[in-house]
Design a protein around this motif. Structure first.
Motif, short mmCIF file in Angstrom:
data_model
loop_
_atom_site.label_atom_id
_atom_site.label_comp_id
_atom_site.label_asym_id
_atom_site.label_seq_id
_atom_site.Cartn_x
_atom_site.Cartn_y
_atom_site.Cartn_z
N ASP A 1 0.80 -1.22 0.00
CA ASP A 1 0.00 0.00 0.00
C ASP A 1 0.83 1.28 0.00
N GLU A 2 1.93 1.31 0.80
CA GLU A 2 2.67 2.58 0.95
C GLU A 2 3.38 3.02 -0.33
N GLY B 1 1.13 5.00 -4.61
CA GLY B 1 1.07 6.31 -5.29
C GLY B 1 2.12 6.45 -6.36
N SER B 2 3.38 6.11 -6.02
CA SER B 2 4.47 6.29 -6.99
C SER B 2 4.35 5.31 -8.15
N ILE B 3 3.79 4.12 -7.88
CA ILE B 3 3.62 3.13 -8.96
C ILE B 3 2.51 3.59 -9.92
N ARG C 1 -2.00 -5.23 0.58
CA ARG C 1 -1.40 -4.96 -0.73
C ARG C 1 -2.45 -4.60 -1.76
N ALA C 2 -2.03 -3.77 -2.70
CA ALA C 2 -2.94 -3.35 -3.76
C ALA C 2 -2.64 -4.15 -5.03
N GLN C 3 -3.71 -4.46 -5.78
CA GLN C 3 -3.53 -5.10 -7.08
C GLN C 3 -4.04 -4.11 -8.12
N ALA C 4 -3.12 -3.58 -8.92
CA ALA C 4 -3.49 -2.61 -9.96
C ALA C 4 -3.42 -3.30 -11.31
N THR C 5 -4.45 -3.10 -12.11
CA THR C 5 -4.45 -3.65 -13.48
C THR C 5 -4.44 -2.49 -14.46
N TYR C 6 -3.46 -2.49 -15.34
CA TYR C 6 -3.28 -1.40 -16.30
C TYR C 6 -3.14 -1.93 -17.71
#
Length: 607
Positions: A421-422, A425-427, A447-452
């Motif tokens: 999580d921390e 933002g930068s990712i 934890r975050a799971q980001a899909t791009y």
């Protein structure tokens, strides 16, 4: 004599990089007596130095083990150790197609990560029985119950019977072996049916020629049999049949469900393509096994020897390497700045890095690598003399004239990023800067799971390195290609002393061209040494210069010998020097040192 199918268990090990896959394979081999303690080494199935050093698996390996289970039956276990990295996804899919089940190894401290996810979904698509194994439970940071819940939440499979283990300490190895025997189903297959076997992998052995790893689906594969490759359309005579335990053991035949190797006097790995179907020439199968596809290179770059005299050595080394890796392609190219070299195609960035490192290490070559680029599809306004309206562009230097281009399309990928999580933002900012389109953002525990969706062009430079540095190494990244999309793309040329340097030209998005160009010329200004004349360094799109830096000339003090006297004496000498510099600039050539190329290309995207 073929092994009865009901005593065979075929399984692979699925895990993210560094979750203990190769160590677990070592323990299973040791426990079942595949090798004695004296013959044992760590990562026994990783037989390349690079694999051992980096802790990654590059080539799929297989080993046959005999396990006397608690029910009194001795089972034959075929273990497929597959690569975990996204570049080798097709090889993984063929290895999984040869199995009926999989061990899902998850680190008790790290939890589920991106590549675990990609490979486990492939395994589910093949209808596998998945046995979860929570590894490294003896670590101080281990949270097995948290990871058990994560497996259920993220992957959606029942983890209540997950085996708790530590491959390094040997905890839970017997439980894993029992789970393989009781939970993974035996293979099916009719021994009287026409032969149908899948080609899982192939490699070149200097003594045996091409060795082919096969999984028999139906029928029997015997020594001395005439076999045909259904996709390649070639026929060969089988001269050796065997299996690895992990040492080679010769056999007379392979029956349904068995995994082993054959040699058939094949000289070139390119003839034995992964996923092809083998059948008996005299009594062929009606149709080939599904899932075969041609492996297409995704990333291209030029490889040039630092010393031009090493060109023949490079040609020989690349040809030898190609014997072992059919997915690597190359063709000759020349560059005004770098001389003779090869344009090479790779499955991805890790593949590129490994080939480059193997050439440097195993063949003692010093290489320059040009900026990696992807394959662009260019639609022409008018057909060329051969009637072609669409071309694939591998090298930015070969881009046709702008007036002839109707549209340029670039490959896009669907990327899954797991990040604590921390660092989120930068990712997210990194993905936005690389023209990413956010599809989804969910949370799993802390934890975050980001899909791009991202253009592959923006990923091939240093996206992975930036991702790792921004997240202090905690982010994991996995991607699938999703096809081509039209984009506002332009060719950016770098001119040194008004001469284009083809090795530094690249295709960029119009929106980021200026930033990329400015970064490149600033870096080159620092890297190119000063000459006796002024050197302009420019980044240009077509005829328009978008960034410029000037390297000032080294100045010789021509007026040092003048003591007093008329000022015109000094002026005359300075004018003479000025004319000489102008003439020199016109005829003088700028020598760009090799280190400048390497540094400019390696950092080609740190703007």
């Amino acid at each position: 004599m073929a092994t009865p199918p009901d005593t065979i268990r075929n399984f692979s090990i699925i895990a993210h990089i560094d979750h203990g896959k190769s160590t677990l394979a070592d323990r299973l081999i040791q426990r079942t007596g595949g090798l004695t303690d004296r013959e044992m080494s760590s990562q026994v199935l990783d037989n390349m130095d690079i694999e051992k050093e980096r802790g990654i698996t590059i080539k799929a390996q297989t080993v046959r083990l005999s396990y006397p289970a608690k029910d009194g039956v001795t089972y034959t276990l075929n273990l497929m150790d597959t690569p975990g990295h996204v570049d080798f996804a097709y090889e993984v899919s063929r290895s999984l197609a040869a199995c009926e089940g999989a061990l899902l190894v998850v680190d008790a401290a790290q939890g589920v990560e991106a590549q675990t996810l990609a490979n486990v979904y492939q395994s589910i698509e093949h209808d596998h029985e998945i046995v979860p194994v929570i590894n490294k439970i003896d670590l101080p940071a281990a949270e097995p119950e948290q990871v058990r819940k994560e497996i259920e939440d993220v992957i959606g499979i029942d983890a209540s019977q997950a085996v708790l283990a530590s491959a390094k300490s040997g905890i839970g190895i017997d439980e894993i072996l029992e789970a393989i025997v009781t939970r993974i189903p035996p293979p099916k297959g009719d021994p009287t049916a026409p032969l149908k076997a899948m080609l899982v992998d192939s490699w070149y052995d200097p003594y045996l020629g091409v060795v082919i790893l096969v999984r028999v689906m139906a029928g029997v594969l015997k020594k001395g049999q005439q076999v045909s490759f259904m996709q390649a359309g070639t026929t060969h005579l089988v001269d050796r049949v065997g299996c690895f335990r992990p040492k080679i053991e010769q056999l007379t035949d392979l029956g349904p469900g068995e995994i082993g190797f054959i040699t058939a006097q094949i000289k070139d790995v390119a003839q034995a393509r992964v996923g092809d179907t083998l059948t008996d020439t005299k009594r062929p199968a009606a149709e080939a096994l599904p899932g075969f596809k041609e492996v297409q290179p995704v990333v291209f770059c030029g490889l040039f020897p630092v010393d031009a005299n090493d060109f023949e050595k490079l040609r020989e080394s690349i040809s030898k390497l190609r014997l072992n890796d059919a997915s690597f392609s190359f063709e000759m190219e020349t560059s005004a700045a770098l001389g003779f070299g090869f344009r090479c195609g790779f499955l991805g960035l890790l593949h590129l890095e490994i080939i480059q490192e193997r050439l440097t290490r195993e063949y003692d070559l010093d290489l320059i690598t040009t900026a990696p680029s992807v394959v662009y599809q260019i639609e022409l306004t008018h057909p060329d003399p051969a009637g072609i309206t669409q071309i694939d562009l591998h090298n930015p230097a070969d881009m046709p004239d702008v007036n002839k281009i109707k549209t340029i399309s670039e490959p896009w990928i669907n990327a899954t990023i797991y990040v604590p999580d921390e660092y989120l933002g930068s990712i997210l900012k990194l993905c936005q800067d690389r023209r990413g389109i956010q599809q989804n953002l969910t949370y799993v525990g802390g934890r975050a799971q980001a899909t791009y969706e991202l253009p592959l062009n923006e990923v091939v430079f240093d996206f992975y390195d930036r991702l790792k540095s921004l997240s202090k190494g905690y982010a994991s990244f996995d991607y699938q290609q999703i096809g081509y999309r039209e984009g506002d793309l332009v060719k950016m040329s770098i001119l040194v002393n008004e001469e284009p340097v083809d090795a530094l030209s690249m295709i960029v998005h119009r929106g980021t061209a200026e930033v990329r160009g400015r970064g490149m010329v600033e870096r080159l200004k620092e890297l190119i040494p000063r000459h006796l004349f002024k050197i302009p360094i420019q980044a240009a799109i077509g005829g328009k210069v978008i960034a410029r830096e000037t390297i000032s000339a080294m100045r010789k003090d021509v007026t040092a010998k003048c003591y007093g006297g008329d000022a015109t004496r000094k002026r005359k000498l300075l004018d003479k020097q000025k004319k000489g510099k102008a003439k020199m600039r016109e005829y003088g050539s700028v020598s760009i040192p090799q280190e400048a190329f390497i540094a400019a290309l390696r950092m080609g995207d740190e703007s």
